[in-house]
Design an enzyme around this catalytic site. Structure first.
Site, PDB file in Angstrom:
ATOM      1  N   PRO A 192       0.836  -1.200   0.000  1.00 31.47           N
ATOM      2  CA  PRO A 192       0.000   0.000   0.000  1.00 31.47           C
ATOM      3  C   PRO A 192       0.870   1.250   0.000  1.00 31.47           C
ATOM      4  O   PRO A 192       1.900   1.307   0.678  1.00 31.47           O
ATOM      5  CB  PRO A 192      -0.794  -0.118   1.307  1.00 31.47           C
ATOM      6  N   ALA A 193       0.479   2.245  -0.778  1.00 31.11           N
ATOM      7  CA  ALA A 193       1.201   3.520  -0.828  1.00 31.11           C
ATOM      8  C   ALA A 193       0.193   4.627  -1.097  1.00 31.11           C
ATOM      9  O   ALA A 193      -0.634   4.506  -2.001  1.00 31.11           O
ATOM     10  CB  ALA A 193       2.276   3.497  -1.921  1.00 31.11           C
ATOM     11  N   GLY A 194       0.265   5.687  -0.334  1.00 33.86           N
ATOM     12  CA  GLY A 194      -0.719   6.750  -0.432  1.00 33.86           C
ATOM     13  C   GLY A 194      -0.403   7.784  -1.496  1.00 33.86           C
ATOM     14  O   GLY A 194       0.731   7.876  -1.994  1.00 33.86           O
TER      15      GLY A 194
ATOM     16  N   SER B 264      -4.089   1.678  -0.143  1.00 33.99           N
ATOM     17  CA  SER B 264      -3.898   2.471   1.064  1.00 33.99           C
ATOM     18  C   SER B 264      -5.182   3.182   1.476  1.00 33.99           C
ATOM     19  O   SER B 264      -5.999   3.579   0.638  1.00 33.99           O
ATOM     20  CB  SER B 264      -2.795   3.512   0.836  1.00 33.99           C
TER      21      SER B 264
ATOM     22  N   TYR C 105      -5.532   2.572   8.165  1.00 34.17           N
ATOM     23  CA  TYR C 105      -5.102   3.437   9.256  1.00 34.17           C
ATOM     24  C   TYR C 105      -6.357   3.724  10.080  1.00 34.17           C
ATOM     25  O   TYR C 105      -7.384   4.133   9.541  1.00 34.17           O
ATOM     26  CB  TYR C 105      -4.532   4.759   8.736  1.00 34.17           C
TER      27      TYR C 105
ATOM     28  N   THR D 197      -1.837  -1.310   9.574  1.00 35.02           N
ATOM     29  CA  THR D 197      -0.493  -0.777   9.812  1.00 35.02           C
ATOM     30  C   THR D 197      -0.360  -0.341  11.261  1.00 35.02           C
ATOM     31  O   THR D 197      -1.209   0.396  11.778  1.00 35.02           O
ATOM     32  CB  THR D 197      -0.219   0.408   8.876  1.00 35.02           C
TER      33      THR D 197
ATOM     34  N   ARG E 289      11.053  13.521   8.374  1.00 37.74           N
ATOM     35  CA  ARG E 289      11.519  13.327   7.000  1.00 37.74           C
ATOM     36  C   ARG E 289      12.037  14.660   6.477  1.00 37.74           C
ATOM     37  O   ARG E 289      11.272  15.547   6.092  1.00 37.74           O
ATOM     38  CB  ARG E 289      10.388  12.770   6.134  1.00 37.74           C
TER      39      ARG E 289
ATOM     40  N   LYS F  97       0.906  -5.154   9.600  1.00 37.03           N
ATOM     41  CA  LYS F  97       2.067  -4.621   8.885  1.00 37.03           C
ATOM     42  C   LYS F  97       2.848  -3.668   9.781  1.00 37.03           C
ATOM     43  O   LYS F  97       2.275  -2.768  10.398  1.00 37.03           O
ATOM     44  CB  LYS F  97       1.618  -3.879   7.624  1.00 37.03           C
TER      45      LYS F  97
ATOM     46  N   ASP G 263       8.774  -6.460   3.468  1.00 33.42           N
ATOM     47  CA  ASP G 263       8.980  -5.376   2.513  1.00 33.42           C
ATOM     48  C   ASP G 263      10.198  -4.565   2.927  1.00 33.42           C
ATOM     49  O   ASP G 263      10.742  -4.737   4.014  1.00 33.42           O
ATOM     50  CB  ASP G 263       7.729  -4.506   2.345  1.00 33.42           C
ATOM     51  N   GLY G 264      10.652  -3.713   2.005  1.00 30.52           N
ATOM     52  CA  GLY G 264      11.811  -2.875   2.305  1.00 30.52           C
ATOM     53  C   GLY G 264      13.072  -3.363   1.624  1.00 30.52           C
ATOM     54  O   GLY G 264      13.604  -4.416   1.978  1.00 30.52           O
TER      55      GLY G 264
ATOM     56  N   ILE H 217      13.709  -4.381  -1.541  1.00 34.26           N
ATOM     57  CA  ILE H 217      13.684  -5.339  -2.651  1.00 34.26           C
ATOM     58  C   ILE H 217      13.923  -4.585  -3.956  1.00 34.26           C
ATOM     59  O   ILE H 217      13.101  -3.774  -4.375  1.00 34.26           O
ATOM     60  CB  ILE H 217      12.334  -6.086  -2.719  1.00 34.26           C
TER      61      ILE H 217
END
Length: 389
Positions: free
Chosen positions: A80-82, A109, A132, A158, A167, A251, A306-307, A309
């Protein structure tokens, strides 16, 4: 750009960097703090060595597996990505179609650019809804009811966003959601006219990502983002488990000593994840955390990772260490930015081909053949693990 000229995932990142305004590229590519964990996620894979086996007939190699009881063509799923609307006007619609065409899982997401019902209608493959929890005292009943009615196969909760992450790329770029029109963004957009045309064609007026009412308003997106920044308690997981009849995926797991708790709360699968290095910097890389979690779970739930790859060799290393599948995020977003649905399909095709090639060279015909005898971890030994695929 001709997609066939892009031959690996790094090519897609480079192409996306050239196409997207700097603030938009940075929100996709960036991580927290000094981005140490972001780097570790990838570099940890490079420190794992492979041990190929000979004398194996590898003329037929099968990457198919099952994910929560559903057959998929490969052990490569889409995270999932927003706010995918920032990468391409078709956003999650294009990604869902690409995943279905490839025969793999797509996770939508909570902070999708499009309404979940519209994305569900174009998704021909297995689909998850990532949750969420709503802010304040509002319960998740309404959103879970919509996800169930729309036919989502599993729920992905999540748990690793208890508060705002630092960030620094976003801070320097003055990036925010709703997307603010700053002088820096205007200057960057002027140098990326193709992105600007795509964004305008999708609609940027009336305070929304698009004029179509089926596209979420930017204010809605901002409110959804604020809901992500809160701790999740065991009581809330119990509530979600009671409300959701289908499989439940947790997740954001990095500690083996918490796995028992998640299993007791009703988790059917765990995603070993540090949010792509976007939350706590210097947190352990996911592939380093994976073996202990697999050993604790002992097949009582499916374990994914994930992360980091970026190659087919990364996929086989994760599977050899006990992951049933991996999830990718940034790579398919780069594909989306460069070529829309066709770009996402090309990313999946490249990773599939690389994984198939790596298995052949390792002497593994099926995912079931991969175990810890094929890998050496830095400063550690390795042992065989039972076939679970």
């Amino acid at each position: 750009m001709k997609l066939e000229r892009l031959i690996n995932l790094a090519d897609f990142e480079s192409a996306a960097r050239k196409r997207l305004p700097r603030p938009v590229f940075d929100v996709i590519a960036g991580g927290a703090g000094d981005e140490t964990t972001l780097d570790w996620n990838s570099s940890a894979f490079s420190r794992i060595r492979l041990h190929p086996r000979s004398l194996v007939d590898i003329r037929e190699i099968d990457l198919a597996t099952t994910i929560l009881g559903t057959k998929t063509s490969m052990p490569i799923l889409l995270d999932p990505a927003g706010y995918q609307r920032m990468a391409h006007r078709d956003a999650e619609l294009a990604v869902a179609r690409a995943a279905g065409a490839a025969g793999t899982v797509f996770a939508l997401s909570t902070v999708s650019s499009y309404q979940l019902e519209d994305v569900s209608r174009v998704a021909s493959g297995p689909k998850w809804f990532q949750l969420y929890l709503p802010p304040g005292d509002r319960g998740p009943e309404k959103i879970l009811g919509r996800a169930a009615a729309a036919g989502f196969d599993a729920l992905c909760l999540t748990v690793d966003t208890p508060t705002k992450a630092l960030r620094e790329r976003d801070t320097r770029n003055k990036f925010s959601v709703p997307l603010s029109v700053t002088p820096h963004l205007v200057a960057q957009t002027a140098m990326r006219p193709r992105w600007a045309v795509d964004f305008v064609r999708g609609g940027v007026g009336r305070g929304t990502f698009g004029f179509n009412k089926k596209v979420l308003s930017m204010n809605d997106a901002g409110n959804a983002l604020s809901s992500a920044l809160r701790p999740v308690t065991p009581e809330e997981i119990r509530l979600v488990r009671r409300l959701w009849d289908g499989p439940l995926v947790i997740k954001g797991v990095l500690r083996a000593d918490q796995c028992e708790t998640f299993l007791n709360l009703g988790a059917d699968a765990l995603v070993v994840s540090n949010h792509g290095g976007r939350q706590l910097d210097t947190a352990v890389s996911t592939v380093e955390a994976l073996p202990r979690i697999v050993d604790i779970v002992r097949g009582r739930a499916e374990v994914y990772l994930d992360g980091g790859i970026r190659r087919g060799t990364d996929v086989v290393k994760a599977v050899a260490l006990g992951a049933r599948a991996v999830l990718i995020g940034r790579p398919y977003l780069y594909g989306l930015a460069v070529g829309g649905e066709a770009g996402v399909r090309r990313v999946l095709e490249i990773l599939y081909d690389e994984t198939e090639n790596a298995m052949g060279l390792l002497g593994a015909r099926r995912l079931c053949d991969l175990d810890r005898s094929f890998v050496t971890l830095p400063h550690e030994g390795w042992t065989d693990t039972p076939c679970s695929h």
